[in-house]
Design a protein around this motif. Sequence first.
Motif, PDB file in Angstrom:
ATOM      1  N   ALA A 271      52.267  97.700  75.736  1.00 36.16           N
ATOM      2  CA  ALA A 271      51.110  98.387  75.143  1.00 36.16           C
ATOM      3  C   ALA A 271      50.484  97.554  74.035  1.00 36.16           C
ATOM      4  O   ALA A 271      49.251  97.439  73.939  1.00 36.16           O
ATOM      5  CB  ALA A 271      51.530  99.753  74.624  1.00 36.16           C
ATOM      6  N   LEU A 272      51.318  96.959  73.183  1.00 38.20           N
ATOM      7  CA  LEU A 272      50.798  96.132  72.088  1.00 38.20           C
ATOM      8  C   LEU A 272      50.114  94.876  72.612  1.00 38.20           C
ATOM      9  O   LEU A 272      49.100  94.433  72.061  1.00 38.20           O
ATOM     10  CB  LEU A 272      51.928  95.756  71.130  1.00 38.20           C
ATOM     11  N   TYR A 273      50.659  94.305  73.668  1.00 37.38           N
ATOM     12  CA  TYR A 273      50.029  93.117  74.245  1.00 37.38           C
ATOM     13  C   TYR A 273      48.640  93.451  74.769  1.00 37.38           C
ATOM     14  O   TYR A 273      47.672  92.718  74.521  1.00 37.38           O
ATOM     15  CB  TYR A 273      50.905  92.562  75.368  1.00 37.38           C
ATOM     16  N   ILE A 274      48.536  94.560  75.534  1.00 38.38           N
ATOM     17  CA  ILE A 274      47.246  94.929  76.116  1.00 38.38           C
ATOM     18  C   ILE A 274      46.218  95.229  75.029  1.00 38.38           C
ATOM     19  O   ILE A 274      45.062  94.783  75.126  1.00 38.38           O
ATOM     20  CB  ILE A 274      47.400  96.140  77.052  1.00 38.38           C
ATOM     21  N   GLY A 275      46.606  95.957  73.986  1.00 34.03           N
ATOM     22  CA  GLY A 275      45.631  96.429  73.018  1.00 34.03           C
ATOM     23  C   GLY A 275      45.516  95.645  71.728  1.00 34.03           C
ATOM     24  O   GLY A 275      44.487  95.738  71.036  1.00 34.03           O
ATOM     25  N   VAL A 276      46.540  94.855  71.378  1.00 31.35           N
ATOM     26  CA  VAL A 276      46.554  94.191  70.068  1.00 31.35           C
ATOM     27  C   VAL A 276      46.643  92.675  70.173  1.00 31.35           C
ATOM     28  O   VAL A 276      45.974  91.953  69.419  1.00 31.35           O
ATOM     29  CB  VAL A 276      47.726  94.720  69.204  1.00 31.35           C
ATOM     30  N   ILE A 277      47.469  92.171  71.075  1.00 30.37           N
ATOM     31  CA  ILE A 277      47.717  90.731  71.132  1.00 30.37           C
ATOM     32  C   ILE A 277      46.666  90.007  71.962  1.00 30.37           C
ATOM     33  O   ILE A 277      46.054  89.026  71.518  1.00 30.37           O
ATOM     34  CB  ILE A 277      49.129  90.451  71.697  1.00 30.37           C
ATOM     35  N   ALA A 278      46.434  90.462  73.185  1.00 28.34           N
ATOM     36  CA  ALA A 278      45.500  89.760  74.082  1.00 28.34           C
ATOM     37  C   ALA A 278      44.044  89.833  73.636  1.00 28.34           C
ATOM     38  O   ALA A 278      43.342  88.807  73.702  1.00 28.34           O
ATOM     39  CB  ALA A 278      45.654  90.294  75.506  1.00 28.34           C
ATOM     40  N   PRO A 279      43.536  90.986  73.175  1.00 28.51           N
ATOM     41  CA  PRO A 279      42.104  91.043  72.834  1.00 28.51           C
ATOM     42  C   PRO A 279      41.644  90.018  71.797  1.00 28.51           C
ATOM     43  O   PRO A 279      40.622  89.350  72.021  1.00 28.51           O
ATOM     44  CB  PRO A 279      41.922  92.482  72.334  1.00 28.51           C
ATOM     45  N   PRO A 280      42.363  89.802  70.671  1.00 28.88           N
ATOM     46  CA  PRO A 280      41.914  88.758  69.745  1.00 28.88           C
ATOM     47  C   PRO A 280      41.962  87.356  70.355  1.00 28.88           C
ATOM     48  O   PRO A 280      41.120  86.500  70.021  1.00 28.88           O
ATOM     49  CB  PRO A 280      42.891  88.877  68.568  1.00 28.88           C
ATOM     50  N   LEU A 281      42.938  87.127  71.253  1.00 27.68           N
ATOM     51  CA  LEU A 281      43.001  85.823  71.917  1.00 27.68           C
ATOM     52  C   LEU A 281      41.778  85.612  72.811  1.00 27.68           C
ATOM     53  O   LEU A 281      41.197  84.517  72.827  1.00 27.68           O
ATOM     54  CB  LEU A 281      44.281  85.724  72.745  1.00 27.68           C
ATOM     55  N   PHE A 282      41.378  86.646  73.520  1.00 27.57           N
ATOM     56  CA  PHE A 282      40.179  86.534  74.352  1.00 27.57           C
ATOM     57  C   PHE A 282      38.936  86.293  73.486  1.00 27.57           C
ATOM     58  O   PHE A 282      38.049  85.520  73.869  1.00 27.57           O
ATOM     59  CB  PHE A 282      39.988  87.806  75.179  1.00 27.57           C
ATOM     60  N   GLN A 283      38.885  86.935  72.337  1.00 30.85           N
ATOM     61  CA  GLN A 283      37.757  86.724  71.420  1.00 30.85           C
ATOM     62  C   GLN A 283      37.739  85.290  70.901  1.00 30.85           C
ATOM     63  O   GLN A 283      36.685  84.657  70.821  1.00 30.85           O
ATOM     64  CB  GLN A 283      37.834  87.726  70.266  1.00 30.85           C
ATOM     65  N   MET A 284      38.907  84.751  70.566  1.00 34.17           N
ATOM     66  CA  MET A 284      38.995  83.370  70.083  1.00 34.17           C
ATOM     67  C   MET A 284      38.563  82.374  71.156  1.00 34.17           C
ATOM     68  O   MET A 284      37.973  81.333  70.837  1.00 34.17           O
ATOM     69  CB  MET A 284      40.432  83.066  69.633  1.00 34.17           C
ATOM     70  N   LEU A 285      38.839  82.697  72.426  1.00 28.11           N
ATOM     71  CA  LEU A 285      38.491  81.807  73.537  1.00 28.11           C
ATOM     72  C   LEU A 285      37.074  82.048  74.046  1.00 28.11           C
ATOM     73  O   LEU A 285      36.668  81.462  75.053  1.00 28.11           O
ATOM     74  CB  LEU A 285      39.482  82.001  74.687  1.00 28.11           C
ATOM     75  N   SER A 286      36.342  82.907  73.354  1.00 31.71           N
ATOM     76  CA  SER A 286      34.961  83.274  73.738  1.00 31.71           C
ATOM     77  C   SER A 286      34.883  83.941  75.108  1.00 31.71           C
ATOM     78  O   SER A 286      33.861  83.891  75.783  1.00 31.71           O
ATOM     79  CB  SER A 286      34.050  82.033  73.721  1.00 31.71           C
ATOM     80  N   LEU A 287      35.994  84.565  75.532  1.00 35.35           N
ATOM     81  CA  LEU A 287      35.999  85.340  76.762  1.00 35.35           C
ATOM     82  C   LEU A 287      35.670  86.809  76.500  1.00 35.35           C
ATOM     83  O   LEU A 287      35.495  87.590  77.438  1.00 35.35           O
ATOM     84  CB  LEU A 287      37.358  85.242  77.456  1.00 35.35           C
ATOM     85  N   ALA A 288      35.612  87.164  75.226  1.00 36.85           N
ATOM     86  CA  ALA A 288      35.261  88.529  74.816  1.00 36.85           C
ATOM     87  C   ALA A 288      34.549  88.438  73.482  1.00 36.85           C
ATOM     88  O   ALA A 288      34.432  87.357  72.877  1.00 36.85           O
ATOM     89  CB  ALA A 288      36.523  89.396  74.710  1.00 36.85           C
ATOM     90  N   ARG A 289      34.045  89.556  73.006  1.00 36.31           N
ATOM     91  CA  ARG A 289      33.292  89.568  71.754  1.00 36.31           C
ATOM     92  C   ARG A 289      33.725  90.753  70.896  1.00 36.31           C
ATOM     93  O   ARG A 289      34.559  91.553  71.318  1.00 36.31           O
ATOM     94  CB  ARG A 289      31.791  89.678  72.055  1.00 36.31           C
ATOM     95  N   LYS A 290      33.187  90.818  69.708  1.00 34.18           N
ATOM     96  CA  LYS A 290      33.434  91.958  68.852  1.00 34.18           C
ATOM     97  C   LYS A 290      32.398  93.047  69.134  1.00 34.18           C
ATOM     98  O   LYS A 290      31.223  92.762  69.331  1.00 34.18           O
ATOM     99  CB  LYS A 290      33.384  91.568  67.368  1.00 34.18           C
ATOM    100  N   GLU A 291      32.873  94.266  69.156  1.00 36.64           N
ATOM    101  CA  GLU A 291      32.010  95.408  69.416  1.00 36.64           C
ATOM    102  C   GLU A 291      31.045  95.593  68.254  1.00 36.64           C
ATOM    103  O   GLU A 291      31.435  95.519  67.085  1.00 36.64           O
ATOM    104  CB  GLU A 291      32.870  96.650  69.575  1.00 36.64           C
ATOM    105  N   THR A 292      29.782  95.804  68.566  1.00 43.33           N
ATOM    106  CA  THR A 292      28.803  96.031  67.525  1.00 43.33           C
ATOM    107  C   THR A 292      28.558  97.522  67.388  1.00 43.33           C
ATOM    108  O   THR A 292      28.476  98.248  68.391  1.00 43.33           O
ATOM    109  CB  THR A 292      27.475  95.342  67.869  1.00 43.33           C
ATOM    110  N   SER A 293      28.463  98.000  66.164  1.00 43.57           N
ATOM    111  CA  SER A 293      28.272  99.434  65.930  1.00 43.57           C
ATOM    112  C   SER A 293      26.823  99.827  66.124  1.00 43.57           C
ATOM    113  O   SER A 293      25.921  99.008  66.067  1.00 43.57           O
ATOM    114  CB  SER A 293      28.731  99.786  64.514  1.00 43.57           C
TER     115      SER A 293
END
Length: 293
Positions: A271-293
């Motif tokens: 659960a932590l990998y899916i929601g906490v560990i992997a998402p910042p890694l994807f953001q660092m690799l430019s495969l994901a972004r930060k949600e805009t409010s």
Amino acid sequence: METFLHDLSWVMPLRSDAATPVFQAFTWAGYTTFYIILLAIGYWALEKTAFARLAVLIGLSAVLNSFLKDFWQDPRPDEMFRLDHAVGESFGMPSGHAQISFVTWVFLALSVQRAWAWVMAGIMVLGIAFSRLYLGVHDVEDILTGWAIGIVSLIAFVWFIHNHLPRWHARHWSFQLLALAALHAVMWFLWPGGPNTAFALGGLLLGWWIAIRLDRSLIHYAPRPEWWARGASAAMGIVGLFALATIWTNAAKEAGMGDIAIGYGRSLLIALYIGVIAPPLFQMLSLARKETS
């Protein structure tokens, strides 16, 4: 009626070399590995909020299913019918495949609100349920009971989302943690027959609680719109997920940990990998972004 609910002799003439792999595939789609892949890909590449809620729903539904199995201790059909030996010595009623597939696919159809989603939900719910009859590990009573509990639990969950979820998110983290601790206490002290490997479900719920809170306050994960980025995130993430789970399991066994502790730690880590560990890694690799409010 008794014959209809418990006799599986009618299944035998339906079996064939062509049909068996089809229903084995349906039944695999009701086991833990499939749900881990579904939740991970859905969270990373499709719709974060819907799949985070689905993860909690699956976790709670699995706790209820496991509790009722151990409470009722209803035996499975005779082993002479059995083509799926992964069930081990577990009890039959209610069918976890029927119950959890119902809440999963109907919840997703409710979230998507498209005709094709309802068609897919119908195919998956019926296909997975029938596969348990075909493979001889559940009778009709197990399936119907699983569906009935799935219907009630899904209605309750959707009602909670629509009526009380904002208040839950507004609660102080200590109150939420206390509620989780109470569930853990029930699973440990009040479980029929004493604590067992079902306690691992508590790790899954705790991990998702942490993940949801950290995403709302810090990570703000959002997939990129390009499908190649979403596909790359999903592929890389799944490889890392199962590698990490395998490393944990082997290390925990080497350390002499028991099955309950190993399972709890693995569920928490997933659960932590899916929601906490992997998402910042994807953001660092430019495969994901930060949600805009």
